[in-house]
Write a protein that holds these residues in place. Structure first.
Motif, PDB file in Angstrom:
ATOM      1  N   THR A 134       2.409  -9.419 -69.729  1.00 51.44           N
ATOM      2  CA  THR A 134       1.276  -9.500 -68.814  1.00 51.44           C
ATOM      3  C   THR A 134       0.093 -10.182 -69.494  1.00 51.44           C
ATOM      4  O   THR A 134      -0.593 -10.995 -68.876  1.00 51.44           O
ATOM      5  N   VAL A 135      -0.123  -9.877 -70.768  1.00 50.38           N
ATOM      6  CA  VAL A 135      -1.203 -10.538 -71.519  1.00 50.38           C
ATOM      7  C   VAL A 135      -1.019 -12.048 -71.481  1.00 50.38           C
ATOM      8  O   VAL A 135      -1.953 -12.800 -71.190  1.00 50.38           O
ATOM      9  N   GLY A 136       0.197 -12.514 -71.757  1.00 51.67           N
ATOM     10  CA  GLY A 136       0.464 -13.949 -71.766  1.00 51.67           C
ATOM     11  C   GLY A 136       0.241 -14.589 -70.407  1.00 51.67           C
ATOM     12  O   GLY A 136      -0.377 -15.651 -70.293  1.00 51.67           O
ATOM     13  N   LEU A 137       0.737 -13.933 -69.376  1.00 55.54           N
ATOM     14  CA  LEU A 137       0.570 -14.443 -68.012  1.00 55.54           C
ATOM     15  C   LEU A 137      -0.905 -14.563 -67.645  1.00 55.54           C
ATOM     16  O   LEU A 137      -1.357 -15.597 -67.145  1.00 55.54           O
ATOM     17  N   ILE A 138      -1.649 -13.522 -67.913  1.00 54.32           N
ATOM     18  CA  ILE A 138      -3.058 -13.473 -67.516  1.00 54.32           C
ATOM     19  C   ILE A 138      -3.915 -14.381 -68.394  1.00 54.32           C
ATOM     20  O   ILE A 138      -4.823 -15.054 -67.904  1.00 54.32           O
ATOM     21  N   SER A 139      -3.633 -14.430 -69.687  1.00 53.51           N
ATOM     22  CA  SER A 139      -4.416 -15.290 -70.594  1.00 53.51           C
ATOM     23  C   SER A 139      -4.354 -16.742 -70.155  1.00 53.51           C
ATOM     24  O   SER A 139      -5.369 -17.446 -70.133  1.00 53.51           O
ATOM     25  N   GLU A 140      -3.160 -17.194 -69.816  1.00 52.38           N
ATOM     26  CA  GLU A 140      -2.971 -18.577 -69.364  1.00 52.38           C
ATOM     27  C   GLU A 140      -3.805 -18.843 -68.108  1.00 52.38           C
ATOM     28  O   GLU A 140      -4.445 -19.880 -67.984  1.00 52.38           O
TER      29      GLU A 140
END
Length: 157
Positions: A134-140
């Motif tokens: 989720t961190v990766g998805l949202i950071s992008e």
């Protein structure tokens, strides 16, 4: 073991994150629909630029909608999937019959600000629970939305 999701995250944490992701999903749907209306109805001297830009933005939003819904499923929850749920949950409201360049860009800016604020909340929640997916998805998405806000602000200045 039954306290963990199929991907090894705490079920209670994943439920809280999924609830916030569903809120983001609902807001993205309203944002998307507003952009479609702006694309169809834009008028004025900036028609060609904004017609193309709104199409680019709604195509990006549609991709994000799918990614958010799939992330909710991945963490073991169910994404909202009715427009009545989206309208009920979303902070973004239907834009109605806007067609001027400044008013449509302002509404887009305001809608993106709602999305960005929600994403920052989700980022913190996901980081605190070790939910790197989720961190990766949202950071992008945060990076892309910040850049778009900067561009929209430049148009409005």
């Amino acid at each position: 073991m039954d306290k963990l999701t199929q991907i090894g995250l705490q079920k209670t944490d994943s439920k809280e994150i999924a609830d916030k992701l569903n809120e983001l999903l609902a807001n993205y749907h309203l944002y998307y629909q507003n952009l479609r209306g702006f694309h169809w109805n834009i008028k004025g001297v900036h028609f060609f630029q904004l017609h193309a830009k709104f199409e680019e933005l709604y195509n990006n939003a549609l991709t994000r909608i799918d990614e958010i819904a799939e992330r909710i499923l991945t963490i073991g929850q169910t994404p909202l999937h009715t427009f009545s749920d989206y309208v009920r949950v979303a902070s973004i409201k239907e834009a109605g019959s806007l067609s001027g360049d400044t008013e449509t860009v302002r509404a887009t800016y305001d809608n993106l600000t709602v999305l960005l604020n929600l994403e920052r909340e989700i980022l913190i929640m996901a980081a605190e629970t070790g939910d790197e997916g989720t961190v990766g998805l949202i950071s992008e998405d945060i990076n892309e939305n910040e850049k778009t806000l900067w561009m929209l602000n430049a148009f409005l200045s």
